[in-house]
Structures are given as C-alpha cells and as structure tokens.
Motif scaffolding. Structure first.
Motif, PDB file in Angstrom:
ATOM      1  N   ARG A 130     -20.379  -4.742  -4.395  1.00 51.30           N
ATOM      2  CA  ARG A 130     -18.944  -4.718  -4.699  1.00 51.30           C
ATOM      3  C   ARG A 130     -18.135  -5.328  -3.559  1.00 51.30           C
ATOM      4  O   ARG A 130     -17.193  -6.100  -3.795  1.00 51.30           O
ATOM      5  N   ALA A 153     -15.711  -8.744  -3.705  1.00 52.52           N
ATOM      6  CA  ALA A 153     -14.286  -8.683  -3.356  1.00 52.52           C
ATOM      7  C   ALA A 153     -13.969  -9.605  -2.183  1.00 52.52           C
ATOM      8  O   ALA A 153     -12.937 -10.302  -2.181  1.00 52.52           O
ATOM      9  N   SER A 190     -11.182 -12.932  -2.888  1.00 54.87           N
ATOM     10  CA  SER A 190      -9.781 -12.664  -2.540  1.00 54.87           C
ATOM     11  C   SER A 190      -9.374 -13.495  -1.328  1.00 54.87           C
ATOM     12  O   SER A 190     -10.191 -13.779  -0.448  1.00 54.87           O
ATOM     13  N   SER A 196     -12.062  -1.014   1.636  1.00 53.78           N
ATOM     14  CA  SER A 196     -11.059  -1.826   2.329  1.00 53.78           C
ATOM     15  C   SER A 196     -11.522  -2.173   3.737  1.00 53.78           C
ATOM     16  O   SER A 196     -11.372  -3.316   4.187  1.00 53.78           O
ATOM     17  N   PRO A 209     -12.444   4.113  -1.655  1.00 56.08           N
ATOM     18  CA  PRO A 209     -11.649   2.875  -1.573  1.00 56.08           C
ATOM     19  C   PRO A 209     -11.263   2.534  -0.137  1.00 56.08           C
ATOM     20  O   PRO A 209     -11.113   1.355   0.193  1.00 56.08           O
ATOM     21  N   ASP A 240      -7.948  -6.662  -3.324  1.00 54.37           N
ATOM     22  CA  ASP A 240      -8.447  -6.603  -4.693  1.00 54.37           C
ATOM     23  C   ASP A 240      -8.393  -7.997  -5.318  1.00 54.37           C
ATOM     24  O   ASP A 240      -7.308  -8.573  -5.459  1.00 54.37           O
ATOM     25  N   SER A 260      -8.506  -8.941  -8.287  1.00 50.63           N
ATOM     26  CA  SER A 260      -7.691  -9.014  -9.488  1.00 50.63           C
ATOM     27  C   SER A 260      -6.209  -9.111  -9.170  1.00 50.63           C
ATOM     28  O   SER A 260      -5.409  -9.537 -10.007  1.00 50.63           O
ATOM     29  N   SER A 277     -12.741   2.239  -8.420  1.00 48.27           N
ATOM     30  CA  SER A 277     -11.882   2.044  -7.248  1.00 48.27           C
ATOM     31  C   SER A 277     -11.925   0.586  -6.795  1.00 48.27           C
ATOM     32  O   SER A 277     -12.834  -0.166  -7.143  1.00 48.27           O
ATOM     33  N   ALA A 278     -10.930   0.196  -6.030  1.00 48.43           N
ATOM     34  CA  ALA A 278     -10.834  -1.187  -5.563  1.00 48.43           C
ATOM     35  C   ALA A 278     -10.356  -1.203  -4.120  1.00 48.43           C
ATOM     36  O   ALA A 278      -9.579  -0.341  -3.709  1.00 48.43           O
TER      37      ALA A 278
END
Length: 448
Positions: free
Chosen positions: A27, A31, A35, A129, A125, A382, A384, A377-378
């Motif tokens: 994950r 990300a 991004s 991060s 999360p 993120d 998106s 969770s992100a």
C-alpha cells in the motif's frame, strides 16, 4: 507434541507477520509512486539539492529538524530523484520500525500481543503517512523502535552490546527528530526500575547512566542548533503557526479538558476514525492493566509489569504535560507520531488479554485488522486526492496560458514545488533580487 505445537505457532506467527507487513508495504509503495510531492517534501528536496553539501547543511537549520534527513536525502539524490525514490527510505524505516516493535513486544509480552501491535501499526493511517512522505517521521519511528527493543534486551540480560545498540538508536533518533526526547525520557524511567526489579542495578545502572549523559549533550546540540524555536513553543515565532497552537491549550481550557480532548484526538488520528479511535482507549487501558497483573504472576518475564506498564504509559503522559506547558505540541498532529509504538503496544496487550494470550486467535485478528486497515485508511499523500497527473497538468497549463516573459508570483510553498517539478530547467537565484528565481526562461517571485 508440545514442541510440534509450539513450532506450528511460531510458523503461524511468522507467516501472519510477513503477510501483514507485505500488505502495508504494498500500500505504501503504491501511494508513494502515484502521488506528487507535498510542499513540505518539496522544501526538503530544495534544501538537499543545493549546489554544495555545506549549503544544504547550513540551510537544514531552517527546516527546524536535526540534519540526518537532509544528509540521507542529499545522498540519495546522487543516484536518482523520483518521488518514489526519495520516499523509499521512509518506507524502509517504517517497515523496519514495525518489525522491531513486533520483536520488542513479543519478547516482553508474548506472540499474541506482538502480532496485534504489528497489525495495528500496519493499519494505522499515521504510520502510512510517515512511510510515504519525505519527512523525518519514518526515521523517528525506526530509531524509537530499535531503542525499545535494545533496551528490552539490555534489562533482560545486561551487556555492553545491547547498551551500545540502545544508545546508538537514541543517538540516531536525536539526529532525526526532537520528539526522540520523550521516548528517551520514558526509557529513562523504565530501565532503572526494570534493572532494580531484576536485581541488576549496581554497575550496569552506572554504565547506563554514563551513556544517557552523553545522549543529553547530543540532544541539547540538536535542539539549540536545529530548531529551538520549534520545540520550545512558549514565546517562539513557530508557536504562532496555527497547527502548533492546536497542540497547546486554548484560552480557559482546563488541564483535564485538554488532556481528554488531545488524547482522543491522538487516538483518532493514529488508529483511524472517531469510532475506532475511541474504542482504542479502553482497549489500551485493558492491555496495560492486564499485563501489569499477568506479569506479576508469571515467572521469567523479561521485565516486571510495573516497569513495562510505566514505559507504555509514560510517553502519553509526557505528551500531555509538555503540551499543557506549551513546550511541545500534543494533539492530532504528525509531531506526536512518537507515541505510535506505545499506542500499538497497549492495544496489542488489550487484544492479547481478550484472547487470553493465545497466538492462534490473535493471528486471525491481526490479519483481519491489517486487511481492513489497508482497504479503508489512506496516508496524507493520498493518490486519489493528489495524483501525480494533476501537478503535471497544472504546470502544462501555466506554460500554455502564461506568457514566458510574464513573472509568476507565488508563495514559498509553490516555489518549493517548482524547484522539484521544474528542476530540469535549471534553477538560479536572480542577483540582487532575494525573492526572485529563474527556472529556465521563467521568472518566479516568491515574497517571504
């Protein structure tokens, strides 16, 4: 038969821990690769990419953090400079931090607690991060986790090897982020008490104290050389920033109100969401109380229940205290990520208490937590919300719509982004114009 059963449980724990960590790393890599840089990441790139090492290290003090991130980032830029490449050290640090937290808690409280804590961190999360940003927090969590593990080994069987390892881990933490101080204070309370519980005080306590005194000198150098305005909020210019104020008491706020509000906020940010975050607090309390009771009745525990419970609770108590005194912000901020290993440990102990210390049901729960966290969770970066395509589309629009001879007036955050995304055009500062830069044929004015 007993040995076969234990071997199967060890194998199960190993498989589940690898699966959970693999989910998290996958994950994070997705990300980090999809991004664009946020302005703070671009600022760190700007400092690390200055013409000389001396320039970068001199400017590093403006980042209000110790210089280790600048050193490893500048070193990595000698090889490549993509977003994913610059974020890979944070991903590696975060993954290793989770591994060390698992090893620490497994040694102190058993496999069930270790697996649960590992899964909670994978699903967090805040950990996502920290893993996907060009910031200090992956390194902070890594060095903190290594220090926890090494000190656990030291109090269980004192030796110079583990004393040196624990000291080097805290030294690395101090060179990475000022919040290491609160981890060091918690360990400073834990180690003497744990040594006394095991009747190991004597000469080892004195040697440990000498090592800590050297670390205090290093901590003082990093604070006053790289961010005294940041860590000492009272009267400092950095304390006027809105996010810092959010970590300090509001007007007419009581101590109990401040403590309750900020602790709930920390849990919600760290675990994810108001409901799950609120449930984490009673789970944490259950875990600490259960371990203190259980360990007092279990022979051979690596450290007594009182000292270990103190270690887990102390960073939260310290965070509330220094926030209330306006020394260091405490709340739903990334600056409080230093509490993540302790939150996960307490909640992991709570899950272990619920399953009565059995590894098999804990493994099932851990895998469920990791999968749910990965899906729901992100991280702050993120994809998106901030896909790489958006920043490139915005810059193409500028090139197509704004005449080349027209200056661009931006804030500093935008300028930092241009430093990265227009880096191939060549960046120079206009002589005699301290707030003006040239990016190829483009002129950018960014007043301070």
């Amino acid at each position: 038969m007993i040995d076969d059963g234990r071997d199967r449980l060890r194998h199960l724990a190993r498989v589940v821990s690898i699966l959970c960590l693999a989910l998290g790393v996958t994950r994070w890599v997705v990300a980090a690769s999809r991004s664009y840089l946020n302005p703070d990441e671009a600022w760190k790139f700007t400092v690390a990419s200055l013409p000389t090492w001396t320039d970068s290290l001199d400017k590093a003090s403006e980042l209000l953090h110790p210089p280790l991130l600048t050193i490893w980032l500048r070193s990595s830029l000698l090889v490549y400079d993509s977003e994913l490449w610059m974020r890979l050290p944070s991903i590696a640090f975060a993954a290793a931090a989770i591994g060390f937290v698992y090893a620490w808690l497994q040694r102190a409280a058993g496999t069930a607690a270790g697996l649960a804590a590992l899964a909670i961190l994978v699903a967090s999360p805040s950990m996502a991060s920290a893993a996907t940003e060009v910031r200090e927090y992956g390194g902070l969590l890594f060095f903190s986790a290594v220090a926890l593990y090494a000190n656990q080994r030291f109090v269980a069987a004192p030796s110079h090897r583990w004393l040196v390892a624990a000291s080097l881990a805290l030294a690395g933490g101090f060179l990475t982020h000022h919040a290491t101080a609160w981890v060091a204070v918690a360990l400073g309370a834990f180690v003497p008490l744990a040594l006394r519980e095991r009747c190991q005080a004597g000469r080892w306590w004195r040697r440990w104290a000498v090592a800590q005194s050297l670390l205090v000198l290093l901590a003082a150098w990093t604070v006053f050389g790289y961010g005294d305005e940041y860590i000492v909020g009272a009267g400092a210019s950095a304390a006027d920033v809105a996010w810092v104020q959010a970590g300090f008491p509001r007007a007419q706020e009581t101590f109990l109100g401040f403590a309750g509000d900020r602790l709930v906020a920390v849990w919600q940010r760290s675990v994810g969401g108001p409901i799950v975050g609120a449930l984490g607090i009673p789970l944490f309390v259950l875990g600490v109380v259960w371990f203190a009771w259980w360990s007092c009745r279990r022979a051979g525990t690596a450290a007594g229940g009182r000292s270990f419970a103190l270690l887990i609770v102390a960073p939260l108590a310290l965070g509330v205290a220094v926030g209330w005194l306006r020394i260091y912000p405490f709340g739903a901020l990334r600056q409080t990520d230093f509490v993540l290993p302790f939150l996960a440990a307490g909640m992991g102990l709570g899950i272990a208490a619920a399953v009565r210390g059995r590894a098999a049901p804990a493994a099932v729960i851990a895998l469920a937590i990791a999968v749910a966290g990965t899906l729901t969770s992100a991280p702050a970066n993120d994809p998106s919300v901030m896909p790489r395509a958006d920043i490139h589309a915005a810059l193409r629009y500028v090139d197509e719509s704004v005449p080349t001879e027209a200056p661009l007036f931006t804030d500093n955050q935008t300028r930092f982004l241009l430093h990265y995304y227009w880096r191939e055009r060549g960046v120079t500062r206009v002589a005699g114009e301290p707030n003006t830069w040239r990016f190829g044929t483009r002129t950018v004015v960014a007043p301070r």
